[in-house]
Design a protein around this motif. Structure first.
Motif, PDB file in Angstrom:
ATOM      1  N   TYR A  81      14.009  -0.232  -0.228  1.00 29.68           N
ATOM      2  CA  TYR A  81      12.726  -0.384   0.430  1.00 29.68           C
ATOM      3  C   TYR A  81      11.719   0.602  -0.179  1.00 29.68           C
ATOM      4  CZ  TYR A  81      15.580  -2.790   3.936  1.00 29.68           C
ATOM      5  OH  TYR A  81      16.458  -3.652   4.573  1.00 29.68           O
ATOM      6  N   SER A  82      10.475   0.265  -0.044  1.00 25.73           N
ATOM      7  CA  SER A  82       9.419   1.148  -0.545  1.00 25.73           C
ATOM      8  C   SER A  82       9.126   2.252   0.465  1.00 25.73           C
ATOM      9  CB  SER A  82       8.144   0.356  -0.826  1.00 25.73           C
ATOM     10  OG  SER A  82       7.076   1.223  -1.163  1.00 25.73           O
ATOM     11  N   ASN A  83       9.006   3.457  -0.017  1.00 28.69           N
ATOM     12  CA  ASN A  83       8.596   4.584   0.827  1.00 28.69           C
ATOM     13  C   ASN A  83       7.094   4.837   0.758  1.00 28.69           C
ATOM     14  OD1 ASN A  83      11.251   5.185   1.670  1.00 28.69           O
ATOM     15  ND2 ASN A  83      11.626   6.328  -0.223  1.00 28.69           N
ATOM     16  N   TYR A  84       6.378   3.961   0.052  1.00 28.43           N
ATOM     17  CA  TYR A  84       4.957   4.188  -0.183  1.00 28.43           C
ATOM     18  C   TYR A  84       4.172   2.893   0.037  1.00 28.43           C
ATOM     19  CZ  TYR A  84       7.448   7.736  -2.862  1.00 28.43           C
ATOM     20  OH  TYR A  84       8.328   8.707  -3.253  1.00 28.43           O
ATOM     21  N   SER A  85       2.876   3.067   0.245  1.00 27.78           N
ATOM     22  CA  SER A  85       1.952   1.931   0.326  1.00 27.78           C
ATOM     23  C   SER A  85       0.972   2.013  -0.831  1.00 27.78           C
ATOM     24  CB  SER A  85       1.183   1.945   1.658  1.00 27.78           C
ATOM     25  OG  SER A  85       2.055   1.777   2.748  1.00 27.78           O
ATOM     26  N   GLY A  86       0.653   0.854  -1.390  1.00 27.52           N
ATOM     27  CA  GLY A  86      -0.297   0.842  -2.509  1.00 27.52           C
ATOM     28  C   GLY A  86      -0.071  -0.337  -3.419  1.00 27.52           C
TER      29      GLY A  86
ATOM     30  N   TYR B 148       0.287  -4.858  -9.953  1.00 25.15           N
ATOM     31  CA  TYR B 148      -0.807  -4.606  -9.015  1.00 25.15           C
ATOM     32  C   TYR B 148      -0.616  -5.320  -7.675  1.00 25.15           C
ATOM     33  CZ  TYR B 148      -2.736  -3.399 -13.561  1.00 25.15           C
ATOM     34  OH  TYR B 148      -2.905  -2.900 -14.828  1.00 25.15           O
ATOM     35  N   GLN B 149       0.601  -5.860  -7.444  1.00 16.96           N
ATOM     36  CA  GLN B 149       0.871  -6.462  -6.149  1.00 16.96           C
ATOM     37  C   GLN B 149       0.844  -5.364  -5.080  1.00 16.96           C
ATOM     38  OE1 GLN B 149       4.376  -8.921  -6.046  1.00 16.96           O
ATOM     39  NE2 GLN B 149       4.543  -8.856  -3.803  1.00 16.96           N
TER      40      GLN B 149
ATOM     41  N   SER C  18       6.001   2.344 -10.154  1.00 19.71           N
ATOM     42  CA  SER C  18       5.118   3.365  -9.576  1.00 19.71           C
ATOM     43  C   SER C  18       4.230   2.674  -8.550  1.00 19.71           C
ATOM     44  CB  SER C  18       4.247   4.011 -10.650  1.00 19.71           C
ATOM     45  OG  SER C  18       5.043   4.678 -11.618  1.00 19.71           O
ATOM     46  N   VAL C  19       3.951   3.377  -7.459  1.00 23.02           N
ATOM     47  CA  VAL C  19       3.088   2.838  -6.408  1.00 23.02           C
ATOM     48  C   VAL C  19       1.857   3.735  -6.307  1.00 23.02           C
ATOM     49  CG1 VAL C  19       2.889   2.167  -4.004  1.00 23.02           C
ATOM     50  CG2 VAL C  19       5.093   1.944  -5.172  1.00 23.02           C
ATOM     51  N   TYR C  20       0.679   3.165  -6.614  1.00 21.50           N
ATOM     52  CA  TYR C  20      -0.577   3.907  -6.573  1.00 21.50           C
ATOM     53  C   TYR C  20      -1.268   3.654  -5.240  1.00 21.50           C
ATOM     54  CZ  TYR C  20      -0.396   5.091 -11.537  1.00 21.50           C
ATOM     55  OH  TYR C  20      -0.037   5.607 -12.765  1.00 21.50           O
ATOM     56  N   ASN C  21      -1.597   4.724  -4.571  1.00 22.63           N
ATOM     57  CA  ASN C  21      -2.208   4.649  -3.248  1.00 22.63           C
ATOM     58  C   ASN C  21      -3.719   4.456  -3.382  1.00 22.63           C
ATOM     59  OD1 ASN C  21      -3.023   4.909  -0.625  1.00 22.63           O
ATOM     60  ND2 ASN C  21      -2.073   6.906  -0.279  1.00 22.63           N
ATOM     61  N   THR C  22      -4.242   3.347  -2.904  1.00 21.13           N
ATOM     62  CA  THR C  22      -5.678   3.084  -2.984  1.00 21.13           C
ATOM     63  C   THR C  22      -6.447   3.712  -1.825  1.00 21.13           C
ATOM     64  OG1 THR C  22      -5.361   0.985  -1.809  1.00 21.13           O
ATOM     65  CG2 THR C  22      -5.340   0.915  -4.213  1.00 21.13           C
ATOM     66  N   GLY C  23      -5.729   4.271  -0.848  1.00 20.69           N
ATOM     67  CA  GLY C  23      -6.393   4.898   0.284  1.00 20.69           C
ATOM     68  C   GLY C  23      -6.806   6.334   0.012  1.00 20.69           C
ATOM     69  N   LYS C  24      -6.180   6.973  -0.964  1.00 23.70           N
ATOM     70  CA  LYS C  24      -6.504   8.342  -1.357  1.00 23.70           C
ATOM     71  C   LYS C  24      -6.828   8.319  -2.849  1.00 23.70           C
ATOM     72  CE  LYS C  24      -5.497  10.136   2.694  1.00 23.70           C
ATOM     73  NZ  LYS C  24      -4.295  10.928   2.880  1.00 23.70           N
ATOM     74  N   VAL C  25      -8.097   8.479  -3.161  1.00 19.49           N
ATOM     75  CA  VAL C  25      -8.544   8.387  -4.551  1.00 19.49           C
ATOM     76  C   VAL C  25      -9.452   9.575  -4.867  1.00 19.49           C
ATOM     77  CG1 VAL C  25      -8.390   5.867  -4.627  1.00 19.49           C
ATOM     78  CG2 VAL C  25     -10.526   6.946  -3.903  1.00 19.49           C
ATOM     79  N   TRP C  26      -9.910   9.639  -6.101  1.00 15.24           N
ATOM     80  CA  TRP C  26     -10.889  10.654  -6.464  1.00 15.24           C
ATOM     81  C   TRP C  26     -11.995  10.044  -7.302  1.00 15.24           C
ATOM     82  CZ3 TRP C  26      -6.472  13.878  -8.996  1.00 15.24           C
ATOM     83  CH2 TRP C  26      -6.064  13.292 -10.174  1.00 15.24           C
TER      84      TRP C  26
ATOM     85  N   THR D  13      -2.609 -10.390 -12.970  1.00 16.65           N
ATOM     86  CA  THR D  13      -1.522 -11.269 -12.527  1.00 16.65           C
ATOM     87  C   THR D  13      -0.403 -11.353 -13.552  1.00 16.65           C
ATOM     88  OG1 THR D  13      -2.735 -13.158 -13.440  1.00 16.65           O
ATOM     89  CG2 THR D  13      -3.042 -12.673 -11.102  1.00 16.65           C
ATOM     90  N   GLU D  14      -0.376 -10.417 -14.492  1.00 14.06           N
ATOM     91  CA  GLU D  14       0.683 -10.425 -15.507  1.00 14.06           C
ATOM     92  C   GLU D  14       2.030 -10.170 -14.837  1.00 14.06           C
ATOM     93  OE1 GLU D  14       1.923  -7.967 -19.545  1.00 14.06           O
ATOM     94  OE2 GLU D  14      -0.005  -7.652 -18.575  1.00 14.06           O
TER      95      GLU D  14
END
Length: 379
Positions: free
Chosen positions: A174-179, A103-104, A222-230, A203-204
């Protein structure tokens, strides 16, 4: 003598009458006992004359134009369409890891890891060999450069290798995503619902460590985007017929009290939730400015399209589980009538079948079933 005879005759007739009464009572008790043996739903709803005598008020079908407003509860979840995957570009060993725990939060262009790769070393040596021994073979040289680029080596790094003849022993990804970073795996992909019931999970540490060997193409994060949610809204059975894709939605979150968020029904999942009789409707929304945490509860109002329905008061319908029943007026009594119903809106139930516009039904059907002391049955 005559007086004694008269008393004897009176006593005899009294005994006969008493015996007849006792016999009649026994027969009646026997009939009641026999009827109790075979009691079923029909005998409860339909007395022996098939209807109940009562003077309670009646009503009939009304055509109503309604604009249903459906209330629903839900939860904010990750939009799985926005999930990015970080896979190893080369086979090798992770020399350095720049993310440390689940979750970093990371951003596009941020370093994720350095991978030492023997394959990378071999491709660099091949490029330098071609430049030295066959400099005119531009096709082979360009192909060698392209293979290095596919492994994540930048054009600037390739130019530096050619000029200095010094090899780089690792490639930086490098990461291609934000989240938020999650470890890739079936348990983290799929429904977008990430539970954090145990605070220690936040913090695991990651199971992937520096020194871990990976294969080319292996999905690591996996990178989960918190800016686009449902928002996942639970729709109960009574309301499912009124909720359609495209219906406007207003909802509020438990962390943004008073802030109304606008949206629409973007998708309705075509199955019931596990161990529930609710369907889930998805509402996509932009969370970049709102910053509503995933897992937050929401209260929503769904605005269905206007329509005209034939309805009766909800108190006129009795639910028997699968079947729905009303008490239809017949002469001076009421008879149980099975009906098909739709949704319920502001105390009225849509009738899909089983009644005609001229039929009259009891306003309070439950009264006829429960208040037995007020029911009179014709003999």
């Amino acid at each position: 003598m005559k007086r004694n005879a008269s008393m004897f005759i009176r006593s005899f007739f009294a005994i006969c009458i008493l015996s007849a009464l006792l016999y009649g009572c026994k027969q009646k008790e026997k009939r009641v006992a026999d009827s109790k043996v075979s009691i079923n739903l029909n005998s409860l709803l339909k007395p022996t004359n098939a209807y109940v005598i009562s003077s309670i008020p009646t009503t009939s079908l009304n055509d109503d134009e309604i604009s249903p407003e459906i209330k629903a509860l839900g939860v904010v979840a990750y939009d799985t369409r926005q999930v990015g995957v970080i896979a190893a570009w080369v086979s090798g060993r992770i020399d350095r890891l720049y993310v440390q725990y689940k979750y970093q939060e990371i951003s596009t262009g941020q370093k994720v890891m350095d991978i030492y790769s023997p394959e990378l070393m071999t491709l660099q040596e091949n490029l330098l060999f071609l430049l030295k021994n066959d400099p005119s073979n531009s096709a082979m040289i360009n192909a060698s450069k392209e293979r290095l680029r596919l492994l994540g080596v930048s054009a600037g790094q390739i130019g530096s290798i050619i000029e200095s003849h010094q090899l780089i022993n690792s490639v930086t990804q490098y990461s291609n995503y934000s989240g938020h970073i999650h470890e890739a795996g079936p348990e983290n992909m799929g429904n977008g619902k990430v539970t954090m019931s145990d605070n220690s999970l936040v913090t695991e540490p990651l199971t992937i460590k520096e020194g871990t060997y990976v294969q080319k193409g292996q999905q690591l994060f996996s990178v989960y985007n918190t800016g686009k949610v449902w928002a996942l809204l639970s729709i109960y059975a009574d309301d499912q017929g009124m909720v359609k894709t495209g219906n406007p939605v207003h909802f509020v979150s438990d962390v943004t009290t008073g802030k109304i968020i606008d949206g629409k029904i973007d998708f309705i999942e075509p199955f019931y939730g596990k161990d529930t009789k609710t369907m889930t409707a998805r509402v996509y929304f932009n969370n970049e400015k709102l910053s509503i945490p995933v897992g937050s509860q929401v209260k929503a109002t769904i605005y269905s399209t206007k329509k005209t329905i034939s309805s009766i008061p909800s108190g006129s319908v009795v639910s028997l589980g699968i079947d729905q029943v009303v008490f239809k007026k017949v002469d001076d009594g009421f008879r149980a009538q099975k009906v098909s119903i739709g949704g319920t809106y502001k105390g009225r139930v849509q009738i899909l079948g089983g009644l005609s516009p001229t039929d009259k039904v009891a306003v309070n059907a439950q009264f006829l079933m429960d208040s037995e002391s007020f029911i009179q049955v014709k003999e």
